[in-house]
Design a protein around this motif. Sequence first.
Motif, short mmCIF file in Angstrom:
data_model
loop_
_atom_site.label_atom_id
_atom_site.label_comp_id
_atom_site.label_asym_id
_atom_site.label_seq_id
_atom_site.Cartn_x
_atom_site.Cartn_y
_atom_site.Cartn_z
N THR A 195 0.83 -1.20 0.00
CA THR A 195 0.00 0.00 0.00
C THR A 195 0.87 1.25 0.00
O THR A 195 1.72 1.42 0.87
CB THR A 195 -0.93 0.03 1.23
N ASN A 238 -4.71 3.51 -1.60
CA ASN A 238 -5.95 3.79 -0.87
C ASN A 238 -6.23 5.29 -0.99
O ASN A 238 -5.35 6.11 -0.73
CB ASN A 238 -5.81 3.42 0.61
N ILE A 271 -10.98 4.34 0.47
CA ILE A 271 -10.88 3.98 1.88
C ILE A 271 -12.25 3.60 2.40
O ILE A 271 -13.23 4.31 2.20
CB ILE A 271 -10.29 5.15 2.69
#
Length: 446
Positions: A195, A238, A271
Amino acid sequence: MKPSMFNIAQLYNDNILLYNTYSTSLVEIEPAIYNRIFIDGNYSDHKDEIDALFELGFLVENDCDELSEQELLRKTVIENNSDKIANIIIAPTMECNAHCYYCFEKGFRKGIMTRETADCLIQYLFEHWNHDELGITWFGGEPLIATEIIDYIVDGLIKRGINFSSKITTNGSLLTESVIEKIKSKWNVEKIQITVDSIGEDYNKIKNYSDLENPFEIVMQNIELALLNDLQIKVRINFDPEKKQTVVNTFNYLKDRFKTYDNLSIYFAPIDEDSSIVKNINQNFTEMNEHPYISLIKFGRENKLFRGFPDVENDINKNTSPRIALLKKLKIFPSPTNCYATCPSVYSIDSNGNIYKCHRTLGRKEFASGDIFNGIKKNSEYEFFCNTDLAYDECKECAVLPICQGGCKINGRIFSGKEACAPCKMIINNLILLYKQDLDALYERR
């Protein structure tokens, strides 16, 4: 005869563009004919058109119960699921060296798996795996904090003759040369997901690492090291829906920095939260000219990027129908179930050996359905996931139902709004238009 409840209609080039989310049929129809059939319910005229619309799923018999048919699909998934484990998520630790503000595990990080627990896990997997290939996702926390326990579990699986492959979800900060050596020589890793939510100091603030100096550059160097070692890396961005430019900047940076590697893929995902900090993707963004998600999807398409999937041509070269490949990329292809957690033999296991149906509940003992010491327990938490229930009553009237099958149950439970809904719901009309464009381009190439 009656219209299908899964029809979605919109104006298109002075006609009506009609899509059915279950049959995946798409047609253009003149407004006068559309109104006569679908608004006025006149099925005596235009017999050829009516027969065709019936065959394509836009019209159904009067006694057709489309809701029951969708429920039967979900029920079939549950009933046909093997009692042997094919895939499992394992968190060897719930500890993490990062402190992301959006983490769904806040307050539930505790401990690294002991060897005694690992022994029980190995035995549990030996007794319950499918005797074909076991797919493992190493999760956390940050799983690379617990490399010794991963080593220990892998050794145990090999000794027991368990054929396995694995994936890793990590923040990338601990993806060192020694870890990469384990990944390549021992862990049977097919893919690593990392991520990266932003770049530079903004990334450092979001991740808020405990003990790293200049963590962004460390992660970038680790990604390059992994790419140099021919590992398949998938970067997930994200994103906060109200900060689209952050995604664009992050993608452009990664694309430029790693442009020489073909073993890197990038995708973005909203998110999963709704708070004063992050606005959930399943809301209206009336203050913006365009919904941020569709805006990012268009950006991704321009850059041959879409949610981590390969280009359309890659799918076409396989046995997948080009039309289905297009639908799957846009996430408007029907599914028989809302989530993997519906399947009775799919679990996640935390560092204490507790068994959960959903990885988003890892570490929260109140969500557990047994443990590896005593086996799965078909308690209320187990039944919450392994059933055909829909997240909301409104799902029974929603044209998107065949795509999401009632949505994310855990989101529907822990949030108060429409967080269970599939992200495609708010932009379904836009996605259908993109599909239409893709189809036209595909047929032009032919």
